[in-house]
Scaffold this motif. Structure first.
Motif, PDB file in Angstrom:
ATOM      1  N   ARG A  41     -38.600 -31.302  40.944  1.00  0.00           N
ATOM      2  CA  ARG A  41     -38.859 -32.707  41.229  1.00  0.00           C
ATOM      3  C   ARG A  41     -39.758 -33.289  40.128  1.00  0.00           C
ATOM      4  O   ARG A  41     -40.849 -32.760  39.874  1.00  0.00           O
ATOM      5  CB  ARG A  41     -39.547 -32.862  42.587  1.00  0.00           C
ATOM      6  N   VAL A  42     -39.296 -34.340  39.527  1.00  0.00           N
ATOM      7  CA  VAL A  42     -40.054 -34.938  38.428  1.00  0.00           C
ATOM      8  C   VAL A  42     -41.388 -35.482  38.932  1.00  0.00           C
ATOM      9  O   VAL A  42     -42.415 -35.388  38.246  1.00  0.00           O
ATOM     10  CB  VAL A  42     -39.217 -36.055  37.754  1.00  0.00           C
ATOM     11  N   SER A  43     -41.406 -36.039  40.133  1.00  0.00           N
ATOM     12  CA  SER A  43     -42.652 -36.624  40.656  1.00  0.00           C
ATOM     13  C   SER A  43     -43.732 -35.554  40.817  1.00  0.00           C
ATOM     14  O   SER A  43     -44.914 -35.813  40.541  1.00  0.00           O
ATOM     15  CB  SER A  43     -42.369 -37.304  42.001  1.00  0.00           C
ATOM     16  N   GLN A  44     -43.368 -34.339  41.247  1.00  0.00           N
ATOM     17  CA  GLN A  44     -44.355 -33.272  41.402  1.00  0.00           C
ATOM     18  C   GLN A  44     -44.905 -32.835  40.045  1.00  0.00           C
ATOM     19  O   GLN A  44     -46.109 -32.585  39.901  1.00  0.00           O
ATOM     20  CB  GLN A  44     -43.723 -32.088  42.132  1.00  0.00           C
ATOM     21  N   VAL A  45     -44.013 -32.731  39.038  1.00  0.00           N
ATOM     22  CA  VAL A  45     -44.466 -32.338  37.698  1.00  0.00           C
ATOM     23  C   VAL A  45     -45.419 -33.381  37.136  1.00  0.00           C
ATOM     24  O   VAL A  45     -46.458 -33.055  36.536  1.00  0.00           O
ATOM     25  CB  VAL A  45     -43.252 -32.145  36.773  1.00  0.00           C
ATOM     26  N   ILE A  46     -45.105 -34.660  37.352  1.00  0.00           N
ATOM     27  CA  ILE A  46     -45.976 -35.725  36.836  1.00  0.00           C
ATOM     28  C   ILE A  46     -47.330 -35.702  37.528  1.00  0.00           C
ATOM     29  O   ILE A  46     -48.382 -35.891  36.899  1.00  0.00           O
ATOM     30  CB  ILE A  46     -45.279 -37.096  37.010  1.00  0.00           C
ATOM     31  N   ARG A  69     -43.159 -43.567  31.293  1.00  0.00           N
ATOM     32  CA  ARG A  69     -41.953 -44.128  31.889  1.00  0.00           C
ATOM     33  C   ARG A  69     -40.906 -43.031  32.012  1.00  0.00           C
ATOM     34  O   ARG A  69     -40.675 -42.266  31.067  1.00  0.00           O
ATOM     35  CB  ARG A  69     -41.401 -45.264  31.031  1.00  0.00           C
ATOM     36  N   VAL A  70     -40.258 -42.954  33.164  1.00  0.00           N
ATOM     37  CA  VAL A  70     -39.202 -41.974  33.407  1.00  0.00           C
ATOM     38  C   VAL A  70     -37.974 -42.721  33.903  1.00  0.00           C
ATOM     39  O   VAL A  70     -38.062 -43.491  34.870  1.00  0.00           O
ATOM     40  CB  VAL A  70     -39.628 -40.929  34.460  1.00  0.00           C
ATOM     41  N   HIS A  71     -36.834 -42.531  33.231  1.00  0.00           N
ATOM     42  CA  HIS A  71     -35.600 -43.161  33.697  1.00  0.00           C
ATOM     43  C   HIS A  71     -34.409 -42.290  33.328  1.00  0.00           C
ATOM     44  O   HIS A  71     -34.493 -41.427  32.439  1.00  0.00           O
ATOM     45  CB  HIS A  71     -35.435 -44.575  33.116  1.00  0.00           C
ATOM     46  N   GLU A  72     -33.308 -42.549  34.011  1.00  0.00           N
ATOM     47  CA  GLU A  72     -32.085 -41.775  33.811  1.00  0.00           C
ATOM     48  C   GLU A  72     -31.243 -42.435  32.724  1.00  0.00           C
ATOM     49  O   GLU A  72     -31.011 -43.647  32.747  1.00  0.00           O
ATOM     50  CB  GLU A  72     -31.305 -41.701  35.117  1.00  0.00           C
ATOM     51  N   ASP A  73     -30.778 -41.641  31.774  1.00  0.00           N
ATOM     52  CA  ASP A  73     -29.931 -42.130  30.685  1.00  0.00           C
ATOM     53  C   ASP A  73     -28.699 -41.224  30.595  1.00  0.00           C
ATOM     54  O   ASP A  73     -28.702 -40.218  29.892  1.00  0.00           O
ATOM     55  CB  ASP A  73     -30.718 -42.140  29.370  1.00  0.00           C
ATOM     56  N   GLY A  74     -27.647 -41.608  31.331  1.00  0.00           N
ATOM     57  CA  GLY A  74     -26.455 -40.767  31.354  1.00  0.00           C
ATOM     58  C   GLY A  74     -26.742 -39.477  32.095  1.00  0.00           C
ATOM     59  O   GLY A  74     -27.215 -39.465  33.237  1.00  0.00           O
ATOM     60  N   ASN A  75     -26.481 -38.344  31.439  1.00  0.00           N
ATOM     61  CA  ASN A  75     -26.750 -37.024  32.018  1.00  0.00           C
ATOM     62  C   ASN A  75     -28.089 -36.477  31.545  1.00  0.00           C
ATOM     63  O   ASN A  75     -28.315 -35.275  31.562  1.00  0.00           O
ATOM     64  CB  ASN A  75     -25.617 -36.049  31.645  1.00  0.00           C
ATOM     65  N   ASN A  86     -41.818 -44.000  37.780  1.00  0.00           N
ATOM     66  CA  ASN A  86     -41.006 -42.818  38.061  1.00  0.00           C
ATOM     67  C   ASN A  86     -39.996 -43.167  39.152  1.00  0.00           C
ATOM     68  O   ASN A  86     -40.338 -43.792  40.157  1.00  0.00           O
ATOM     69  CB  ASN A  86     -41.902 -41.658  38.518  1.00  0.00           C
ATOM     70  N   LYS A  87     -38.722 -42.772  38.943  1.00  0.00           N
ATOM     71  CA  LYS A  87     -37.657 -43.065  39.888  1.00  0.00           C
ATOM     72  C   LYS A  87     -37.309 -41.885  40.794  1.00  0.00           C
ATOM     73  O   LYS A  87     -36.276 -41.894  41.455  1.00  0.00           O
ATOM     74  CB  LYS A  87     -36.403 -43.525  39.127  1.00  0.00           C
TER      75      LYS A  87
END
Length: 511
Positions: free
Chosen positions: A365-370, A427-433, A392-393
Motif C-alpha cells: 500500500r503506497v499510503s503505508q509506505v508514505i 505527489r503520487v499518481h497513476e500513469d498507465g501501468n 496520494n490516491k
C-alpha cells in the motif's frame, strides 16, 4: 617507316560538336518557351481588356443610380468567365460602390487606384493576379431613360471605374506545359545525339574496354605484363601506366604481408596483456565488494551496541541528578545513527556491485509506505521548519516495499537537507501501468550541468570540506539502482535557487 601519331580521344570527341549541338537545342527550347509565354500573356491581357471595356459599358446605369442592385446582373455575368477572382465598381468619389471578391484583393485595388491617371483603362500585373480598371462614361447619344437618371452630370466626365481581377494561374500552367514540351524536345534531341555518339565511342574505345577487363580480372597482375594493342595515344599511355602500377602493387603487397605479420604478432601480445589486466581488474573489484561488505558488517554490529548503550544510559539519567547530560548523549546518539546510515549505504552499494541485491515482492500500500517515510523524516522537517504537502490516491503496488521506502526516504531526506524554511511536496499518481512519485522542494537547487552526475556513486554536488550537508554521496546512486532493480526509472529536474524535482516511476502490477 615513319611513326604516325594517332589522334587523341579528346580530339575525336570534339569533332562531334556535342556541346555546341546541346547548347543550340537548349537555346531553341528556351526561345520557344519565352515566345510562347509572351504570346500567351499578351493574349490574356487583350481578352481581359475587352471584358473590362464591356463591363464598363454595362455598368453605366449602376453608376448613374448608385444602386448595387443594378450592378448585380453584370457582376454575376463576370463571375462566369474563367480565371475570375474579383469584380466591383469604383465611384468618382473614390469609394468602392460594390465588390465581389476577397477583402485583400479589394484593399490592393484601393491602393492601386490611389495613383492619379487619366487613361480609359488601367492595367496592373502583380504576382499571380492581373488588375484592370476601365473608366465608366456616359456615351454620346445615350438613351433617354439614362439621361433622366443622371443627376445633370456632364457626359464628358467619367462616372468611375469598373474593376476586374483575373488569376494568372492558368496562364502559368500553359507556360509550364510549354516548358515541359521544350524539355521533352531537348531530351529527345539529346538522346538522338547520345545514340550516335555511343555507337562511335564503342568502336573508338574498344582497346580501353579491353584494358579495363584486364584490370577487373582475378589475375590482373599477370595480364599487366602484356601491353594493349591498338587504340589512341591516351590508351597506350594508360596501358604503360597500368604496367608500372601492377609492378608497384606487387612490391607493395610483399611489404604489406611482412608488416601484417608483425602487426598480428603485436596484437596477439597486447590481447594477452589486456586479458590479464581485465581479469586482474575484475578480481580486484570482487575483492573490493567483498571487503566493503565484510568491513561494514563488522562496523555495524558494535555501532548498534553503542546506540543501545546510549539509550540505556539516557533512561537511567532521567531518574538521577545528571539529567542535564542527556543533551550530549542525544547528540552522540544522532551522530552514531548517521554513521550507521552511512555504513548501511556502503553495505547496500557493495551488494549491488556484487550482484547480490534481491527483490522481495509483495502487495504494498503506497499510503503505508508514505506514512512510514514521513515518520522517519519528521525530525528533519521540524529542525529545518519545513512544510510538507502530500497528495496520494491510495494505490497498491506489486513491488519491494522496503526498497521503495528507502528510495522515498533518501529523496525526502535530501529535500529536507537542502531546504531551509520552505516547502516539500510529494505527489503520487497513476500513469498507465506505472505509479509516479514526484518529490519537489523549494531549496537551493542544483546546477543543470551537474544533473547528469548526481546519480554517480560517491558524487557530491558540493565536494568541498566546508559543505553544509554531510553524507557519502551514495544515496542517489543507491536510489537509482533500487528503482531500476524494481523495473522503474528516476529523473531529476532543477535550477539554481529554484528548487529541485525528483520523479520516480515504478510498475504497478506484475510484468
Amino acid at each position: 617507316m615513319p611513326h604516325t601519331v594517332k589522334p587523341t580521344l579528346m580530339r575525336q570527341l570534339l569533332r562531334l560538336l556535342l556541346p555546341s549541338m546541346l547548347v543550340l537545342v537548349g537555346t531553341l527550347g528556351v526561345l520557344f518557351v519565352l515566345l510562347t509565354s509572351r504570346f500567351s500573356n499578351q493574349q490574356m491581357l487583350s481578352n481581359t481588356e475587352q471584358l473590362a471595356r464591356s463591363f464598363a459599358e454595362q455598368s453605366v446605369l449602376a453608376m448613374l443610380t448608385g444602386s448595387t442592385v443594378n450592378a448585380e446582373p453584370v457582376l454575376q455575368q463576370m463571375k462566369t468567365f474563367p480565371d475570375f477572382v474579383g469584380a466591383g465598381l469604383w465611384s468618382k468619389e473614390n469609394q468602392l460602390l460594390v465588390w465581389h471578391g476577397d477583402t485583400k484583393t479589394a484593399d490592393t485595388f484601393k491602393r492601386l487606384l490611389a495613383e492619379p491617371a487619366t487613361d480609359e483603362i488601367r492595367i496592373w500585373q502583380l504576382d499571380q493576379l492581373v488588375f484592370l480598371a476601365a473608366a465608366v462614361k456616359v456615351q454620346a447619344g445615350a438613351e433617354h431613360a439614362e439621361a433622366e437618371l443622371s443627376l445633370d452630370a456632364p457626359s464628358s466626365l467619367p462616372l468611375g471605374y469598373a474593376l476586374l481581377v483575373f488569376s494568372k494561374a492558368r496562364l502559368q500552367q500553359q507556360i509550364g506545359n510549354s516548358l515541359l514540351i521544350s524539355l521533352g524536345a531537348v531530351a529527345l534531341a539529346a538522346l538522338i545525339i547520345l545514340w550516335f555518339i555511343s555507337n562511335w565511342v564503342q568502336k573508338t574505345t574498344l582497346p580501353l574496354r579491353q584494358l579495363s577487363e584486364r584490370m577487373q580480372s582475378d589475375d590482373f597482375l599477370r595480364q599487366a605484363s602484356s601491353p594493349v594493342s591498338g587504340g589512341s595515344s591516351e590508351i597506350q599511355h594508360i596501358s604503360q601506366a597500368y604496367q608500372q602500377m601492377a609492378a608497384a602493387i606487387i612490391e607493395r603487397d610483399e611489404a604489406l604481408r611482412i608488416h601484417q605479420h608483425k602487426l598480428e604478432t603485436l596484437v596477439e601480445i597486447r590481447t594477452r596483456e589486456l586479458t590479464t589486466a581485465r581479469d586482474a581488474a575484475l578480481t580486484a573489484s570482487r575483492h573490493k565488494s567483498e571487503f566493503l561488505a565484510n568491513i561494514t558488517h563488522e562496523l555495524r554490529t558494535p555501532l548498534q551496541s553503542v546506540i543501545g548503550y546510549i539509550d540505556l544510559v539516557n533512561e537511567q539519567l532521567e531518574f538521577t541528578d545528571y539529567a542535564d547530560l542527556t543533551d550530549d548523549l542525544n547528540r552522540a546518539q544522532r551522530n552514531a545513527e548517521n554513521l550507521l546510515k552511512m555504513i548501511n549505504s556502503l553495505l547496500d552499494f557493495s551488494k549491488i556491485e556484487a550482484g547480490k541485491m534481491e527483490l522481495h515482492l509483495s502487495q504494498v500500500r503506497v499510503s503505508q509506505v508514505i506514512q512510514q517515510c514521513v515518520d522517519l523524516i519528521k525530525p528533519l522537517l521540524q529542525s529545518n521548519q519545513l512544510q510538507l504537502d502530500i497528495s496520494n490516491k491510495g494505490l497498491e503496488l506489486w513491488t519491494d516495499g522496503e526498497k521503495l521506502l528507502q528510495v522515498l526516504v533518501n529523496l525526502m531526506s535530501n529535500a529536507c537537507k537542502y531546504t531551509q524554511s520552505g516547502r516539500i511536496t510529494l505527489r503520487v499518481h497513476e500513469d498507465g501501468n506505472h505509479c509516479e512519485f514526484s518529490i519537489a522542494d523549494t531549496g537551493c537547487g542544483i546546477d543543470p550541468q551537474q544533473l547528469e552526475h548526481i546519480f554517480m556513486p560517491f558524487y557530491q554536488v558540493d565536494g568541498s570540506q566546508s559543505r553544509r550537508s554531510g553524507g557519502t554521496g551514495l544515496g542517489l546512486a543507491i536510489t537509482r539502482q533500487f528503482v531500476e532493480l524494481m523495473g522503474g526509472s528516476v529523473t531529476a529536474l532543477s535550477q539554481l535557487d529554484q528548487g529541485s524535482v525528483f520523479i520516480v516511476r515504478v510498475p504497478i502490477s506484475k510484468t
